[in-house]
Motif scaffolding. Structure first.
Motif, PDB file in Angstrom:
ATOM      1  N   GLY A   1      35.727  36.073  39.711  1.00 12.40           N
ATOM      2  CA  GLY A   1      36.692  36.770  38.975  1.00 12.40           C
ATOM      3  C   GLY A   1      37.382  37.708  39.670  1.00 12.40           C
ATOM      4  O   GLY A   1      36.902  38.243  40.807  1.00 12.40           O
ATOM      5  N   TRP A   2      38.197  38.426  39.349  1.00  8.67           N
ATOM      6  CA  TRP A   2      39.069  39.311  40.174  1.00  8.67           C
ATOM      7  C   TRP A   2      39.639  40.308  39.348  1.00  8.67           C
ATOM      8  O   TRP A   2      40.562  40.187  38.326  1.00  8.67           O
ATOM      9  CB  TRP A   2      40.142  38.862  40.853  1.00  8.67           C
ATOM     10  CG  TRP A   2      40.915  39.805  41.977  1.00  8.67           C
ATOM     11  CD1 TRP A   2      42.280  40.268  42.054  1.00  8.67           C
ATOM     12  CD2 TRP A   2      40.313  40.326  43.057  1.00  8.67           C
ATOM     13  NE1 TRP A   2      42.258  41.025  43.145  1.00  8.67           N
ATOM     14  CE2 TRP A   2      41.318  40.902  43.646  1.00  8.67           C
ATOM     15  CE3 TRP A   2      39.030  40.535  43.739  1.00  8.67           C
ATOM     16  CZ2 TRP A   2      40.852  41.995  44.813  1.00  8.67           C
ATOM     17  CZ3 TRP A   2      38.705  41.108  44.991  1.00  8.67           C
ATOM     18  CH2 TRP A   2      39.513  41.940  45.403  1.00  8.67           C
ATOM     19  N   PHE A   3      39.403  41.751  39.644  1.00  7.49           N
ATOM     20  CA  PHE A   3      40.157  42.712  39.088  1.00  7.49           C
ATOM     21  C   PHE A   3      40.977  43.413  40.185  1.00  7.49           C
ATOM     22  O   PHE A   3      40.251  43.712  41.422  1.00  7.49           O
ATOM     23  CB  PHE A   3      39.265  43.946  38.621  1.00  7.49           C
ATOM     24  CG  PHE A   3      38.110  43.291  37.429  1.00  7.49           C
ATOM     25  CD1 PHE A   3      38.667  43.363  35.940  1.00  7.49           C
ATOM     26  CD2 PHE A   3      37.152  42.619  37.564  1.00  7.49           C
ATOM     27  CE1 PHE A   3      38.023  43.107  35.123  1.00  7.49           C
ATOM     28  CE2 PHE A   3      36.432  42.148  36.609  1.00  7.49           C
ATOM     29  CZ  PHE A   3      36.650  42.309  35.142  1.00  7.49           C
TER      30      PHE A   3
ATOM     31  N   ARG B   1      40.473  34.932  36.453  1.00  4.34           N
ATOM     32  CA  ARG B   1      39.286  33.914  36.746  1.00  4.34           C
ATOM     33  C   ARG B   1      40.013  32.914  37.752  1.00  4.34           C
ATOM     34  O   ARG B   1      41.174  32.212  37.312  1.00  4.34           O
ATOM     35  CB  ARG B   1      38.337  33.517  35.741  1.00  4.34           C
ATOM     36  CG  ARG B   1      38.130  34.504  35.000  1.00  4.34           C
ATOM     37  CD  ARG B   1      36.595  34.980  35.578  1.00  4.34           C
ATOM     38  NE  ARG B   1      36.219  36.142  34.724  1.00  4.34           N
ATOM     39  CZ  ARG B   1      35.494  36.160  33.818  1.00  4.34           C
ATOM     40  NH1 ARG B   1      35.142  35.291  33.539  1.00  4.34           N
ATOM     41  NH2 ARG B   1      35.216  37.444  33.154  1.00  4.34           N
ATOM     42  N   TYR B   2      39.225  32.255  38.815  1.00  2.00           N
ATOM     43  CA  TYR B   2      39.792  31.258  39.631  1.00  2.00           C
ATOM     44  C   TYR B   2      38.432  30.538  40.217  1.00  2.00           C
ATOM     45  O   TYR B   2      37.328  31.099  40.396  1.00  2.00           O
ATOM     46  CB  TYR B   2      40.585  31.726  40.650  1.00  2.00           C
ATOM     47  CG  TYR B   2      39.775  32.792  41.510  1.00  2.00           C
ATOM     48  CD1 TYR B   2      39.473  32.199  42.898  1.00  2.00           C
ATOM     49  CD2 TYR B   2      39.851  34.103  41.204  1.00  2.00           C
ATOM     50  CE1 TYR B   2      38.804  33.141  43.741  1.00  2.00           C
ATOM     51  CE2 TYR B   2      39.137  34.741  42.178  1.00  2.00           C
ATOM     52  CZ  TYR B   2      38.792  34.534  43.306  1.00  2.00           C
ATOM     53  OH  TYR B   2      38.135  35.466  43.937  1.00  2.00           O
ATOM     54  N   LEU B   3      38.574  29.222  40.656  1.00  3.14           N
ATOM     55  CA  LEU B   3      37.828  28.595  41.439  1.00  3.14           C
ATOM     56  C   LEU B   3      38.146  28.599  42.967  1.00  3.14           C
ATOM     57  O   LEU B   3      39.367  28.989  43.192  1.00  3.14           O
ATOM     58  CB  LEU B   3      37.739  27.170  41.142  1.00  3.14           C
ATOM     59  CG  LEU B   3      37.201  26.598  39.900  1.00  3.14           C
ATOM     60  CD1 LEU B   3      37.493  25.060  39.715  1.00  3.14           C
ATOM     61  CD2 LEU B   3      35.815  26.944  39.504  1.00  3.14           C
ATOM     62  N   ALA B   4      37.294  28.974  43.600  1.00  2.00           N
ATOM     63  CA  ALA B   4      37.392  28.786  45.329  1.00  2.00           C
ATOM     64  C   ALA B   4      36.778  27.912  45.898  1.00  2.00           C
ATOM     65  O   ALA B   4      35.831  27.114  45.513  1.00  2.00           O
ATOM     66  CB  ALA B   4      36.980  30.274  45.650  1.00  2.00           C
ATOM     67  N   PHE B   5      37.382  27.314  46.959  1.00  4.42           N
ATOM     68  CA  PHE B   5      36.947  26.079  47.827  1.00  4.42           C
ATOM     69  C   PHE B   5      36.376  26.454  49.305  1.00  4.42           C
ATOM     70  O   PHE B   5      37.254  27.288  49.877  1.00  4.42           O
ATOM     71  CB  PHE B   5      37.752  24.932  47.608  1.00  4.42           C
ATOM     72  CG  PHE B   5      38.251  24.602  46.340  1.00  4.42           C
ATOM     73  CD1 PHE B   5      37.514  23.389  45.636  1.00  4.42           C
ATOM     74  CD2 PHE B   5      39.169  25.212  45.606  1.00  4.42           C
ATOM     75  CE1 PHE B   5      37.821  22.974  44.667  1.00  4.42           C
ATOM     76  CE2 PHE B   5      39.653  24.735  44.300  1.00  4.42           C
ATOM     77  CZ  PHE B   5      38.924  23.763  43.794  1.00  4.42           C
TER      78      PHE B   5
END
Length: 535
Positions: free
Chosen positions: A430-432, A290-294
């Motif tokens: 999120g990313w798989f 999981r991450y934040l994107a800007f």
């Protein structure tokens, strides 16, 4: 209920132990009764996204997991993971020393589910189709290193690449490279709706209500040829509105297997309960992040110092402890800790969370505080704990006094197209991975035609480091380039990694193969399931 937790070791690329739910043989279900698998994934056709299951469009774990059952690829990740192996192909390999020419020979007598022969021309059609349509999901970028596709006879396919790409065999294992029948798919247009056809282990019949797939029945394809042993005749994938409804269904015996996404509370309950029940919990290593994107062009976060200050304030360990407990761990790079080439770049740059350091960054850049912005998240795509996760992030940032953050949750069918139109300044994703390699945690976000459609560009990453990493068939040798990429991300903060999660499957104890029904990349492998004898 007696819910026994089976834990698989976190060894990516090595054969995991042959654990299965209690009892039974591996002969599979021959009774004709479908094994029923529950999921909270949603499959919706909308005006903006009318073709959710077209291989040339789909670029999300849920649709991909349906496609993998029906649409066959030249290569496939083996049961024990590691390097991909031939699937629709009899053999594949680079035929030059520079990793720029890749040739495959199809299996002899390969057929689509309707009995039509699968030919090299069909492979070329399928690859060229995805590259021509260029769907706005960005999935075609996985094939960006393809220059031309050549056929020789009915069984030989040669891919001429425009640059060295040691990860190309992995890309041929993804659904965008799935082989489709030109009779069913238009060359220049996406196939709307929920129909899928291919040469994979199953055929699919969809039950659709109000433009949403609510149930999919997968029936064993009698024409299938490939490496997979199909341990059942029929599997039904049933969607649920939330984890609680899915959990109630397995408790009542309405479903046999529960996959993503269970809530943290459910997983803890399944792990700790004891008694005379019939449900087992399997814990597996995972590559979900999981991450934040800007949106680096948005006024609120355009100044790099603001993004760096956010990175300096956020406390990943506190976030994980409050929301996920032992089910996740803090992540300091977009590349998970178990993948070759991982580097703790964010920790190396920012160390422990520090409000004073964040304030100094903002003061030096002349940024007026508090910085005001909204963090957006999706309410129905990454599990029920997402809202709590963003509440914790909001509290961390606002308690620093440096930020004035509000949060807003939106259903995925609205969130995703809005995000791609760059209407969110800061948003959670999120990313798989597409495949278990560091490239799959970097290129989709930082290369041209990135799936997030963010404006951030690093020429050093795109023109130098990423191509350098792809020249190395030995991924250890590529670590220097990969570390360089991760260091640039930590310096510029177009993305902010948060955590890496484990994976869980719950299954009734007469079901075999539960330990393999998903792999570390969260790929659904329905063929592994069988029905044995209850304990």
């Amino acid at each position: 209920m007696n819910r026994k937790t089976l834990v698989l070791p976190a060894l990516v690329g090595l054969l995991a132990p042959a654990l299965a739910a209690c009892g039974g043989s591996d002969s599979g279900s021959k009774s004709g009764d479908a094994i029923v698998v529950g999921t909270t994934d949603r499959f919706t056709a909308t005006k903006q996204a009318p073709a959710p299951l077209d291989p040339a469009y789909a670029y999300d774990i849920g649709p991909w997991n349906l496609l993998r059952q029906t649409v066959q690829t030249l290569m496939i990740t083996p049961k024990g993971e590691g390097q991909p192996v031939p699937e629709a192909a009899e053999k594949c390999g680079f035929t030059d020393s520079g990793n720029e020419r890749y040739a495959c020979t199809l299996r002899e007598g390969l057929k689509f589910a309707n009995g039509d022969p699968v030919t090299a021309a069909d492979v070329k059609f399928s690859i060229d189709r995805a590259r021509t349509i260029k769907a706005d999901t960005g999935v075609f970028a996985l094939l960006s290193t393809v220059d031309t596709v050549e056929t020789q006879g009915d069984r030989e396919v040669i891919f001429h690449l425009n640059t060295a790409d040691a990860t190309f065999p992995f890309k041929l294992s993804t659904p965008v490279a799935g082989i489709v029948n030109p009779k069913d798919y238009d060359k220049n247009k996406l196939r709307d709706g929920f129909s899928m056809d291919g040469s994979g282990p199953y055929t699919m019949k969809a039950d659709v209500k109000n433009n949403e797939l609510v149930d999919a029945v997968f029936t064993k394809n009698p024409h299938y040829q490939g490496t997979l042993k199909v341990n059942n005749d029929k599997v039904e994938v049933r969607t649920f509105p939330d984890a609680d409804a899915m959990g109630a269904a397995i408790d009542k015996g309405d479903i046999d297997v529960m996959t993503r996404a269970m809530s943290p509370e459910q997983i803890r309950k399944l792990s700790n309960s004891s008694g005379d029940g019939k449900v087992d919990l399997v814990e597996m290593p995972g590559l979900e992040i999981r991450y934040l994107a800007f949106n680096t062009d948005a006024p609120s976060v355009k100044n790099k110092a603001v993004r760096k200050a956010i990175a300096q304030v956020i406390n990943r360990s506190d976030l994980v402890a409050k929301v996920y407990g032992t089910q996740a761990e803090a992540l300091y790079s977009m590349v998970p800790a178990t993948i070759t080439g991982h580097s703790n770049s964010f920790f190396n740059k920012y160390g422990d969370p520090s409000v004073s350091k964040a304030k100094s960054l903002l003061d030096k850049a002349g940024v007026t505080t508090p910085v005001k912005f909204t963090m957006h998240y999706t309410t129905d795509h990454y599990g029920p704990a997402t809202k709590k996760e963003f509440e914790v992030l909001q509290q961390q940032l606002n308690s620093s006094g440096l930020f004035d953050v509000s949060i807003e949750g939106t259903p995925w069918k609205v969130f995703h197209p809005t995000m791609q139109k760059r209407q969110y300044d800061v948003f959670g994703m999120g990313w798989f991975p597409d495949f278990p390699d560091a490239d799959s945690f970097i290129a989709p976000f930082l290369d041209a035609d990135n799936t997030l459609n963010t404006p951030y560009v690093s020429n050093d990453i795109r023109k130098n480091l990423l191509p350098e990493s792809r020249r190395q068939a030995d991924r250890l040798t590529a670590s220097s380039s990969l570390t360089g990429i991760q260091d640039i991300v930590a310096k510029d903060v177009p993305l902010l990694p948060l955590w890496q999660g484990k994976q869980y499957v719950a299954a009734r104890d007469d079901i075999t193969g539960a330990a393999y029904v998903i792999n570390s990349s969260a790929t659904l492998q329905l063929w592994e399931l069988g029905r044995g004898v209850s304990s």
